[in-house]
Design a protein around this motif. Structure first.
Motif, PDB file in Angstrom:
ATOM      1  N   PHE A   6       0.670  -1.292  -0.036  1.00 31.00           N
ATOM      2  CA  PHE A   6      -0.006  -0.149  -0.005  1.00 31.00           C
ATOM      3  C   PHE A   6       0.960   1.273   0.096  1.00 31.00           C
ATOM      4  N   GLN A   7       0.247   2.195  -0.690  1.00 25.99           N
ATOM      5  CA  GLN A   7       0.843   3.662  -0.521  1.00 25.99           C
ATOM      6  C   GLN A   7       0.173   4.473  -0.097  1.00 25.99           C
ATOM      7  N   ILE A   8       0.612   5.350   0.905  1.00 25.45           N
ATOM      8  CA  ILE A   8       0.014   6.654   1.442  1.00 25.45           C
ATOM      9  C   ILE A   8       0.793   7.635   1.378  1.00 25.45           C
ATOM     10  N   ALA A   9       0.465   8.861   0.491  1.00 31.04           N
ATOM     11  CA  ALA A   9       1.103  10.039   0.021  1.00 31.04           C
ATOM     12  C   ALA A   9       0.641  11.063   0.934  1.00 31.04           C
ATOM     13  N   ILE A  10       1.864  11.743   1.581  1.00 29.75           N
ATOM     14  CA  ILE A  10       1.238  13.095   2.445  1.00 29.75           C
ATOM     15  C   ILE A  10       2.101  13.964   1.714  1.00 29.75           C
ATOM     16  N   ASP A  11       1.625  15.086   1.063  1.00 30.77           N
ATOM     17  CA  ASP A  11       2.248  16.194   0.716  1.00 30.77           C
ATOM     18  C   ASP A  11       1.851  17.647   1.426  1.00 30.77           C
ATOM     19  N   GLY A  12       2.549  18.920   1.207  1.00 29.21           N
ATOM     20  CA  GLY A  12       1.970  19.801   1.798  1.00 29.21           C
ATOM     21  C   GLY A  12       3.312  20.760   2.118  1.00 29.21           C
ATOM     22  N   PRO A  13       3.116  22.098   2.304  1.00 34.06           N
ATOM     23  CA  PRO A  13       4.225  22.973   2.725  1.00 34.06           C
ATOM     24  C   PRO A  13       4.948  22.721   3.903  1.00 34.06           C
ATOM     25  N   THR A 132       1.871  13.832  -6.699  1.00 34.45           N
ATOM     26  CA  THR A 132       1.763  14.222  -8.166  1.00 34.45           C
ATOM     27  C   THR A 132       2.982  13.377  -9.105  1.00 34.45           C
ATOM     28  N   TYR A 133       3.944  12.945  -8.448  1.00 37.12           N
ATOM     29  CA  TYR A 133       5.016  12.519  -9.132  1.00 37.12           C
ATOM     30  C   TYR A 133       5.640  11.184  -8.730  1.00 37.12           C
ATOM     31  N   VAL A 134       5.934  11.082  -7.536  1.00 35.40           N
ATOM     32  CA  VAL A 134       6.820  10.020  -6.999  1.00 35.40           C
ATOM     33  C   VAL A 134       5.907   8.697  -7.149  1.00 35.40           C
ATOM     34  N   LEU A 135       4.634   8.800  -6.475  1.00 36.11           N
ATOM     35  CA  LEU A 135       3.697   7.667  -6.442  1.00 36.11           C
ATOM     36  C   LEU A 135       2.509   8.000  -7.041  1.00 36.11           C
ATOM     37  N   PRO A 136       2.411   8.383  -8.360  1.00 34.71           N
ATOM     38  CA  PRO A 136       1.016   8.836  -8.809  1.00 34.71           C
ATOM     39  C   PRO A 136      -0.251   7.955  -8.548  1.00 34.71           C
ATOM     40  N   ASP A 137      -0.032   6.580  -8.436  1.00 34.95           N
ATOM     41  CA  ASP A 137      -0.983   5.806  -8.278  1.00 34.95           C
ATOM     42  C   ASP A 137      -1.145   5.300  -6.756  1.00 34.95           C
ATOM     43  N   ALA A 138      -0.756   6.037  -5.761  1.00 34.81           N
ATOM     44  CA  ALA A 138      -0.755   5.885  -4.451  1.00 34.81           C
ATOM     45  C   ALA A 138      -2.442   5.675  -4.257  1.00 34.81           C
ATOM     46  N   ASP A 139      -2.581   4.858  -3.088  1.00 31.96           N
ATOM     47  CA  ASP A 139      -3.714   4.112  -2.818  1.00 31.96           C
ATOM     48  C   ASP A 139      -4.637   5.605  -2.073  1.00 31.96           C
ATOM     49  N   VAL A 140      -4.023   6.351  -1.117  1.00 32.36           N
ATOM     50  CA  VAL A 140      -4.415   7.559  -0.665  1.00 32.36           C
ATOM     51  C   VAL A 140      -3.473   8.808  -0.679  1.00 32.36           C
ATOM     52  N   LYS A 141      -4.026   9.911  -0.989  1.00 30.65           N
ATOM     53  CA  LYS A 141      -3.200  10.956  -1.234  1.00 30.65           C
ATOM     54  C   LYS A 141      -3.653  12.377  -0.351  1.00 30.65           C
ATOM     55  N   ILE A 142      -2.828  12.514   0.484  1.00 30.31           N
ATOM     56  CA  ILE A 142      -3.233  13.578   1.444  1.00 30.31           C
ATOM     57  C   ILE A 142      -2.560  14.752   1.175  1.00 30.31           C
ATOM     58  N   PHE A 143      -3.270  16.135   1.229  1.00 30.69           N
ATOM     59  CA  PHE A 143      -2.290  17.216   1.109  1.00 30.69           C
ATOM     60  C   PHE A 143      -2.675  18.151   2.532  1.00 30.69           C
ATOM     61  N   GLN A 144      -1.522  18.188   3.240  1.00 29.69           N
ATOM     62  CA  GLN A 144      -1.706  18.803   4.566  1.00 29.69           C
ATOM     63  C   GLN A 144      -1.277  20.117   4.682  1.00 29.69           C
ATOM     64  N   THR A 145      -1.960  20.991   5.136  1.00 33.14           N
ATOM     65  CA  THR A 145      -1.684  22.570   5.027  1.00 33.14           C
ATOM     66  C   THR A 145      -1.825  22.949   6.696  1.00 33.14           C
ATOM     67  N   ALA A 146      -1.405  24.066   6.759  1.00 36.08           N
ATOM     68  CA  ALA A 146      -1.556  24.940   7.943  1.00 36.08           C
ATOM     69  C   ALA A 146      -1.219  26.362   7.713  1.00 36.08           C
ATOM     70  N   SER A 147      -1.953  27.366   8.425  1.00 39.01           N
ATOM     71  CA  SER A 147      -1.686  28.886   8.214  1.00 39.01           C
ATOM     72  C   SER A 147       0.161  28.979   8.369  1.00 39.01           C
ATOM     73  N   VAL A 148       0.664  30.097   7.683  1.00 36.17           N
ATOM     74  CA  VAL A 148       2.103  30.160   7.893  1.00 36.17           C
ATOM     75  C   VAL A 148       2.485  30.597   9.280  1.00 36.17           C
ATOM     76  N   ASP A 149       1.397  31.306   9.868  1.00 30.29           N
ATOM     77  CA  ASP A 149       1.792  31.800  11.131  1.00 30.29           C
ATOM     78  C   ASP A 149       1.794  30.325  12.342  1.00 30.29           C
ATOM     79  N   THR A 150       0.976  29.707  12.117  1.00 30.49           N
ATOM     80  CA  THR A 150       0.843  28.191  12.766  1.00 30.49           C
ATOM     81  C   THR A 150       2.192  27.530  12.579  1.00 30.49           C
ATOM     82  N   ARG A 151       2.445  27.505  11.414  1.00 32.96           N
ATOM     83  CA  ARG A 151       3.601  26.457  10.877  1.00 32.96           C
ATOM     84  C   ARG A 151       4.945  26.884  11.440  1.00 32.96           C
ATOM     85  N   ALA A 152       5.129  28.552  11.415  1.00 38.88           N
ATOM     86  CA  ALA A 152       6.212  29.080  11.938  1.00 38.88           C
ATOM     87  C   ALA A 152       6.460  28.900  13.442  1.00 38.88           C
TER      88      ALA A 152
END
Ligand code: DC
Length: 227
Positions: A6-13, A132-152
């Motif tokens: 199985f492949q779970i992809a998690i991308d984000g800033p 988008t590129y490494v595992l384009p057929d991943a079973d589940v793709k998550i795009f995880q974000t948060a505001s820049v203030d929270t991330r900082a």
């Protein structure tokens, strides 16, 4: 019959909490966690350590042959036999890694390593271009974000806990700059896959964010998982 991986992809800033969440999700599922950012960081460290210019593609690519990066199960990162786990989190590396990550020949070499791991194991892989590129057929793709203030604030506190001295303003500027370079490069830029599930963690605790990802996995893969 070949075992299904199985492949779970998690991308984000940068500093959206991907590694913390991905690690916990991987542990819950019994999958291998793959921190692809650590690979770009290890490469950047190798370039700087040899006195090469991390903005010069001509210089940096000379290290591709023979580059060996191992992500151990216990979280340690080994680059050409050396333990670089700690040094790759230093501001010098954070401030230069986006230049290295924008170089196509280096991306292609590291993507080969990432795909080889996914061929052998079920994975939770985090990065910028996994869905988008490494595992384009991943079973589940998550795009995880948060505001820049929270991330900082999160990254600043994480640095403090690791004994890395930075100011909140410097951390925020570094994140902004990296997000810009990562999402504007020509090859495999940071962007959500069209079939990704968006999770904004600005107002979620770690447990809540982990649960949100697991919920998405259950929903997509149904009875395959007891998680
Ligand atoms: O996730 P991180 O902050 O450790 O990543 C370090 C850098 O590597 C980040 O600025 C973008 C780059 N990166 C990338 O371009 N592609 C990936 N799959 C993972 C990281």
């Amino acid at each position: 019959m070949e075992e299904k991986h199985f492949q779970i992809a998690i991308d984000g800033p940068a500093a959206a909490g991907k590694s913390t969440i991905a690690k916990r999700v991987a542990a819950k599922l019994g999958f291998t966690y793959v921190d692809t950012g650590a690979m770009y960081r290890a490469f950047t460290n190798a370039v700087i350590k040899r006195g090469l210019d991390p903005k010069s593609e001509a210089q940096a690519v000379t290290l591709i042959p023979g580059m060996d990066i191992d992500l151990l199960e216990d979280g340690r990162v080994i680059c050409n036999g050396e333990d670089v786990t700690k040094v790759i989190r230093e501001p010098l590396i954070s401030g230069n890694v986006s230049y290295i990550a924008a170089m196509k020949p280096i991306r292609l070499a590291l993507v080969d390593m990432q795909r080889a791991i996914a061929k052998k194991h079920s994975v939770v892989m985090d990065g910028r271009d996994i869905g988008t590129y490494v595992l384009p057929d991943a079973d589940v793709k998550i795009f995880q974000t948060a505001s820049v203030d929270t991330r900082a604030i999160r990254r600043y506190e994480e640095n403090l806990s690791k004994g890395i001295k930075t100011s909140l303003e410097d951390v925020k500027n570094d994140l902004r700059m990296r997000d810009y370079i990562d999402s504007h490069r020509d090859f495999a830029p940071l962007r959500p896959a069209s079939d990704s599930i968006m999770i904004d963690t600005s107002y979620l605790s770690i447990d809540q964010a982990v649960e949100a990802v697991l919920r998405s996995i259950r929903k997509k893969l149904g009875g395959n998982f007891q998680c």
